[in-house]
Scaffold this active site. Structure first.
Site, PDB file in Angstrom:
ATOM      1  N   LYS A   1     106.487  20.502 -34.717  1.00 58.18           N
ATOM      2  CA  LYS A   1     105.798  19.620 -33.781  1.00 58.18           C
ATOM      3  C   LYS A   1     104.304  19.557 -34.021  1.00 58.18           C
ATOM      4  O   LYS A   1     103.667  18.558 -33.716  1.00 58.18           O
ATOM      5  CB  LYS A   1     106.072  20.033 -32.334  1.00 58.18           C
ATOM      6  CG  LYS A   1     107.520  19.762 -31.966  1.00 58.18           C
ATOM      7  CD  LYS A   1     107.707  19.534 -30.493  1.00 58.18           C
ATOM      8  CE  LYS A   1     109.128  19.069 -30.262  1.00 58.18           C
ATOM      9  NZ  LYS A   1     109.594  19.265 -28.922  1.00 58.18           N
TER      10      LYS A   1
ATOM     11  N   LYS B   1     116.268  10.781 -28.183  1.00 61.94           N
ATOM     12  CA  LYS B   1     115.833   9.635 -27.389  1.00 61.94           C
ATOM     13  C   LYS B   1     114.449   9.162 -27.808  1.00 61.94           C
ATOM     14  O   LYS B   1     114.022   8.102 -27.419  1.00 61.94           O
ATOM     15  CB  LYS B   1     115.843  10.006 -25.909  1.00 61.94           C
ATOM     16  CG  LYS B   1     115.140  11.305 -25.592  1.00 61.94           C
ATOM     17  CD  LYS B   1     116.009  12.226 -24.771  1.00 61.94           C
ATOM     18  CE  LYS B   1     115.357  13.609 -24.681  1.00 61.94           C
ATOM     19  NZ  LYS B   1     116.185  14.592 -24.056  1.00 61.94           N
TER      20      LYS B   1
ATOM     21  N   LYS C   1     118.714  14.838 -35.956  1.00 65.66           N
ATOM     22  CA  LYS C   1     119.370  15.051 -34.666  1.00 65.66           C
ATOM     23  C   LYS C   1     119.224  13.782 -33.816  1.00 65.66           C
ATOM     24  O   LYS C   1     118.163  13.140 -33.845  1.00 65.66           O
ATOM     25  CB  LYS C   1     118.634  16.226 -33.999  1.00 65.66           C
ATOM     26  CG  LYS C   1     119.170  16.645 -32.670  1.00 65.66           C
ATOM     27  CD  LYS C   1     118.407  17.873 -32.172  1.00 65.66           C
ATOM     28  CE  LYS C   1     118.459  17.913 -30.653  1.00 65.66           C
ATOM     29  NZ  LYS C   1     117.918  19.132 -30.077  1.00 65.66           N
TER      30      LYS C   1
END
Ligand code: TRP
Length: 334
Positions: free
Chosen positions: A118, A204, A201
């Site tokens: 991240k 959303k 993966k």
């Protein structure tokens, strides 16, 4: 349900309210939660404070938190059998976080792959400290409830491992305090991949064609499965290495039809991708319409929903405060 009973296994997990819930969240996590209610102390929570590591729209964060509780109820988590809580409403989480932050090193936190991913290629300097400390708050969540098992997706296993290290370290210094938790992953479905690219993966935050949201209508669900990428030959065979796209669709089918992988393979042995994807789309759309009706029932009455949350928070606080007080007294905090 029994609030505290050492002979009963405690299961604890949660989903972050950072976006719409997808079918990946459903078959990898939520779907399995109601089944643990009968024979274990089951605690499910919405880690809304964890969402702050990315700047959130306040109204949306609030809405998504309530949505998530309604989805939990819709899939069958029973507030009388389980405990449902919202992280920010049980202050013990934030308090234990700070204490545990002093039982983990900068080196350990720097090695967390999620942090490395991240924070990207740029230096860690410009990253929020919350992103770095994220796993410590997660350790607090888990350890407050004497958790035995944490059902999570593969990407969270490393955080549960760190939780174990923190708990063991604390226990070694101050004596038996925390139960050492174990991560568990469902046999299938813990890694539902994107419909447009099975290398990633299902998320959303990716392109809308990559995921199916739990709230999506039938037409859109069917269209997305029709468009889903497939592998080169036309065989419906489960082989995640050489046929990642079709294997992903088989896992989704198995998860929604409640059958095993082999059953899906034999059902579609003589059939092609087109027919399989059409039927998969219909299967998912049908199941989602049932869940959506339940969701609407709970979500449309916010007063009742808040009452359920308050009831869960109260039970959770009782357990969490007892653990927090034990910890504080052991380390000399008044
Ligand atoms: N980190 C988890 C995720 O991103 C969410 C989470 C926070 C969690 N605290 C937890 C999951 C405790 C299980 C147990 O999915």
């Amino acid at each position: 349900m029994v609030l505290y009973n050492k002979t009963m296994k405690t299961i604890f997990s949660g989903l972050k309210p950072t976006g719409e819930m997808t079918i990946g969240n459903y078959i990898g996590a939520m779907k399995h939660w109601p089944s643990s209610q009968a024979d274990s102390r089951s605690i499910f929570f919405v880690p809304n404070s964890h969402a702050l590591t990315v700047r959130q729209d306040p109204a949306q964060l609030k809405t998504r938190t309530l949505d998530l509780v309604a989805w939990l109820l819709a899939v069958g988590v029973d507030p009388d059998e389980s405990i449902i809580l919202v992280q920010s409403m049980v202050p013990a989480h934030a308090e234990l976080f700070w204490i545990l932050d002093n039982f983990v090193t900068i080196g350990e936190l720097s090695r967390m792959t999620q942090f490395k991913d991240k924070s990207g290629k740029s230096s860690a300097e410009g990253q929020l400290a919350g992103l770095f400390n994220y796993p410590v708050l997660m350790a607090a969540d888990i350890l407050l409830y004497s958790t035995d098992e944490v059902p999570v997706g593969e990407d969270q296993i490393q955080h549960v491992e760190l939780t174990r290290d923190i708990a063991t370290r604390f226990n070694n210094i101050y004596g038996e305090t925390f139960v050492i938790p174990k991560a568990t992953t469902p046999q299938h479905g813990s890694r539902v991949r994107g419909l447009d690219d099975p290398r990633y993966k299902m998320s959303k935050s990716d392109h809308p064609d990559s995921y199916v949201a739990l709230g999506e209508d039938a037409e859109s669900v069917i269209k997305k499965f029709k468009r889903a990428v497939t592998d080169s030959d036309d065989k419906i065979r489960y082989d995640p290495k050489s046929k990642p796209a079709i294997s992903n669709l088989i896992e989704i089918y198995a998860g929604f039809a409640e059958v095993d992988i082999a059953t899906v393979e034999s059902k579609y042995q003589q059939k092609g991708y087109g027919e399989f994807k059409q039927e998969l789309g219909e299967l998912v759309a049908d199941k989602l319409s049932v869940l959506q009706a339940q969701f609407e029932k709970y979500r449309s009455n916010e007063t009742a929903l808040m009452a359920i949350i308050e009831q869960g928070n109260a039970k959770a606080s009782q357990i969490a405060n007892e653990k927090l007080n034990e910890v504080k007294s052991k380390i000399g905090l008044l």
